[in-house]
Design a protein around this motif. Structure first.
Motif, mmCIF file in Angstrom:
data_model
loop_
_atom_site.group_PDB
_atom_site.id
_atom_site.type_symbol
_atom_site.label_atom_id
_atom_site.label_comp_id
_atom_site.label_asym_id
_atom_site.label_seq_id
_atom_site.Cartn_x
_atom_site.Cartn_y
_atom_site.Cartn_z
ATOM 1 N N TYR A 79 1.233 -1.566 0.290
ATOM 2 C CA TYR A 79 0.106 -0.076 0.352
ATOM 3 C C TYR A 79 1.068 1.228 0.321
ATOM 4 O O TYR A 79 0.943 2.274 -0.512
ATOM 5 C CB TYR A 79 -0.698 -0.085 0.999
ATOM 6 C CG TYR A 79 -1.717 1.122 1.588
ATOM 7 C CD1 TYR A 79 -2.931 1.614 0.302
ATOM 8 C CD2 TYR A 79 -1.287 2.311 2.302
ATOM 9 C CE1 TYR A 79 -3.783 2.724 1.216
ATOM 10 C CE2 TYR A 79 -2.175 3.562 2.574
ATOM 11 C CZ TYR A 79 -2.696 3.522 1.514
ATOM 12 O OH TYR A 79 -3.669 4.879 1.680
ATOM 13 N N THR A 82 2.434 1.657 -3.660
ATOM 14 C CA THR A 82 1.455 2.224 -4.420
ATOM 15 C C THR A 82 1.336 3.215 -4.348
ATOM 16 O O THR A 82 1.512 4.482 -5.348
ATOM 17 C CB THR A 82 0.869 1.579 -4.358
ATOM 18 O OG1 THR A 82 0.576 -0.445 -4.567
ATOM 19 C CG2 THR A 82 -0.425 1.368 -5.435
ATOM 20 N N ARG A 83 1.246 3.847 -3.050
ATOM 21 C CA ARG A 83 0.668 5.277 -2.673
ATOM 22 C C ARG A 83 1.715 6.197 -3.142
ATOM 23 O O ARG A 83 1.840 7.563 -3.614
ATOM 24 C CB ARG A 83 1.018 5.349 -0.988
ATOM 25 C CG ARG A 83 -0.807 6.413 -0.769
ATOM 26 C CD ARG A 83 -0.942 6.661 0.195
ATOM 27 N NE ARG A 83 -0.562 7.987 1.315
ATOM 28 C CZ ARG A 83 -0.716 7.989 2.479
ATOM 29 N NH1 ARG A 83 -0.649 7.188 3.049
ATOM 30 N NH2 ARG A 83 -0.237 9.586 2.822
ATOM 31 N N LYS A 84 2.937 6.499 -2.996
ATOM 32 C CA LYS A 84 4.895 6.303 -3.195
ATOM 33 C C LYS A 84 3.968 6.779 -4.621
ATOM 34 O O LYS A 84 4.655 7.274 -4.935
ATOM 35 C CB LYS A 84 5.711 6.442 -2.467
ATOM 36 C CG LYS A 84 5.372 6.727 -1.073
ATOM 37 C CD LYS A 84 7.210 6.317 0.178
ATOM 38 C CE LYS A 84 6.428 6.628 0.891
ATOM 39 N NZ LYS A 84 8.122 6.074 1.873
ATOM 40 N N CYS A 86 2.444 5.383 -7.246
ATOM 41 C CA CYS A 86 0.855 6.179 -8.404
ATOM 42 C C CYS A 86 1.280 7.084 -7.941
ATOM 43 O O CYS A 86 0.180 8.563 -8.811
ATOM 44 C CB CYS A 86 0.151 5.323 -7.956
ATOM 45 S SG CYS A 86 0.424 3.959 -8.813
ATOM 46 N N SER A 88 -0.875 10.626 -7.866
ATOM 47 C CA SER A 88 -2.373 10.766 -7.932
ATOM 48 C C SER A 88 -2.085 10.206 -9.486
ATOM 49 O O SER A 88 -3.882 11.442 -10.045
ATOM 50 C CB SER A 88 -2.378 12.603 -7.697
ATOM 51 O OG SER A 88 -1.216 12.895 -9.038
ATOM 52 N N LEU A 93 -1.866 3.799 -10.965
ATOM 53 C CA LEU A 93 -2.718 2.866 -10.310
ATOM 54 C C LEU A 93 -3.383 2.057 -11.025
ATOM 55 O O LEU A 93 -3.519 0.815 -10.600
ATOM 56 C CB LEU A 93 -3.547 4.456 -9.286
ATOM 57 C CG LEU A 93 -4.803 3.811 -8.224
ATOM 58 C CD1 LEU A 93 -3.483 2.794 -7.419
ATOM 59 C CD2 LEU A 93 -5.403 5.011 -7.619
#
Length: 145
Positions: A79, A82-84, A86, A88, A93
């Motif tokens: 998680y 993926t957050r770092k 992708c 925005s 994503l």
């Protein structure tokens, strides 16, 4: 984690540094497993009074909780990565989500060729299709001076 340690060692100190990082990273686990394996090799689990059987029973019960803890750590790490990576970008994503779903639903017999295929397709989609922030959409929103 092994690949990351080896890659960092290789970047910082070349191939010898990568090999040294790999072996030092693997040494504690190898040592613990070798010692436990040699300690428990003589037991068959039928003698309930032996200390080895009692220790194995405790480890077996603790392992159930360790599996859940390891799964949650891997999930949180995925998680966070993926957050770092992708941020925005919805396109990245979508690629990450589709790749994860395909990987999770792939039968074990197909995994030897499916994972390289996922990596190749995701890389190709990223190179070819990622919309840039300076593309036509960005030009339309600018107001002429």
């Amino acid at each position: 984690s092994t690949q990351v340690v080896t890659a960092v060692g290789t970047v910082k100190a070349g191939v010898p540094g990568g090999l040294l990082a790999f072996f030092l990273f693997q040494l504690p686990g190898f040592t613990a497993l070798a010692l436990l394996g040699s300690l428990f090799r003589s037991t068959d689990g039928t003698d309930n009074s032996s200390m080895t059987t009692l220790v194995l029973a405790v480890i077996q019960r603790a392992a159930i909780g360790l599996v859940a803890a390891a799964f949650s750590q891997v999930f949180y790490a995925a998680y966070a990565i993926t957050r770092k990576t992708c941020a925005s970008n919805q396109y990245k994503l979508a690629i990450a989500t589709a790749s994860t779903m395909v990987a999770a639903l792939t039968p074990p017999l197909w995994s030897s060729w499916m994972y390289p295929l996922i990596l190749a397709c995701s890389g190709l989609a990223t190179v070819i299709g990622v919309p840039s922030s300076n593309g036509p959409a960005a030009e339309e929103t600018e107001t002429p001076a």
